[in-house]
Scaffold this active site. Sequence first.
Site, short mmCIF file in Angstrom:
data_model
loop_
_atom_site.label_atom_id
_atom_site.label_comp_id
_atom_site.label_asym_id
_atom_site.label_seq_id
_atom_site.Cartn_x
_atom_site.Cartn_y
_atom_site.Cartn_z
N HIS A 258 0.83 -1.21 0.00
CA HIS A 258 0.00 0.00 0.00
C HIS A 258 0.86 1.25 0.00
CE1 HIS A 258 -2.46 3.28 1.60
NE2 HIS A 258 -3.51 2.62 1.16
N CYS A 259 2.00 1.20 0.68
CA CYS A 259 2.74 2.43 0.97
C CYS A 259 3.30 3.12 -0.27
CB CYS A 259 3.87 2.13 1.95
SG CYS A 259 3.29 1.63 3.59
N LEU A 260 4.20 2.47 -0.99
CA LEU A 260 4.93 3.18 -2.05
C LEU A 260 4.13 3.42 -3.32
CD1 LEU A 260 8.57 1.86 -1.67
CD2 LEU A 260 7.38 3.69 -0.50
#
Length: 418
Positions: A258-260
Amino acid sequence: MRVVVVGQGYVGLPLAVRAAETGHEVIGYDVDAERVKSLAAGESYVEDVTGERIRAVTESGHYRASDAVRDLGGFDIAVVTVPTPLHEGTPDLRYIEESARTLARYLRPGATVVLESTTYPGTTQELFGPLLEEGSGLTAGADFHLGYSPERIDPGNPVWGFKETPKVVSGVDEASLRAVRTFYDGLVDTTVPVGSPKEAELAKLLENTFRHVNIALVNEIAMFARHLDIDVWQAIDAASSKPFGFMRFTPGPGVGGHCLPIDPSYLSWRVQRELGQSFRFVELANDINNHMPDYVTRRLVSAFNTRKRAVNGSRILLLGLAYKKNTGDARESPALRISQLLLDMGAEVRAADPHVVEGHQVDTRLVRVELTEAELAAADAVVLITDHDAFDYALVEAHADYVLDCRRKLDGPRIEVL
């Protein structure tokens, strides 16, 4: 205290179990009935939380998974850890909005509500808080405590788990900050207070944008270095010997989770909407990292051409479907895009991954296999995408005819490094 954790995914489950282990009465709320059923049976789908820990807190009476809204009643603290995806480049905050409206029905004076979901700066005070106020008739700060604390879960990290990782905390006023910080002080080793939820929201996006931009930098350098006949990995090793002013990042087949792939775009969207300006670093990083799976595929096609072979009709074995080593998380994984491109070219694509469960977000045309000598020998090419420790790399080096190694884990005459 009675604690409600809304969302029992990769972020919410570790938080809920840790809170239960410290003595709180915890309701792990999730709308996914099958997930709740599995948790009630003591089954874990998150590597960082063992089934033993879930069973222990369940049997102690401190934790209960539930999909029943009525179980949210009477909470002292509610923490929201729901997904925040992008939809056509625009933040999709419907899960945050639904959580706020639901919690508002049970919000009591003196209670504390914390948002942990990654989002753009201003969400807590401009969207989440007003929805809680509208549904409850209470005022944030005056009647209940409201804050934001960004999640910092790093799946598969054996050193920096939930407890060991410093927790950024914030509140809409001093009383809210004290309430939020007191709660997390009992769960983690270190809390880091900031002035308002906006700073906490930006801190999370800054962390991930920093990684995103630097990964894009080394990915682009790796592509140029190949054409300049330079070993980029040796150059990175040499630069990493500098004890100051340099932080090591390495090339790869793309970014996932999800983050990058998603979080930096929240900041870019906010800047564009509020200031009318482009966040050029994020947009460039998105362009480079999003197209790394295409580059990997082109490299593989080039390798087949050099050997006077065609991808169409060839058998290709992918090692790793997860976006990160030693995890089963395939969200936004570059392996999914690579497999799709190769399948569309007519290749017979097989994949081995001991962590990703069968059928998880994977093209139905993809054949799941175990990593064996027979599979390696039968493959016209092997692509190492995710460098799980569970893979037998000596076996790969001994029996693969050709390997495109995207993680620099292998060595030998038949190995080509990204």
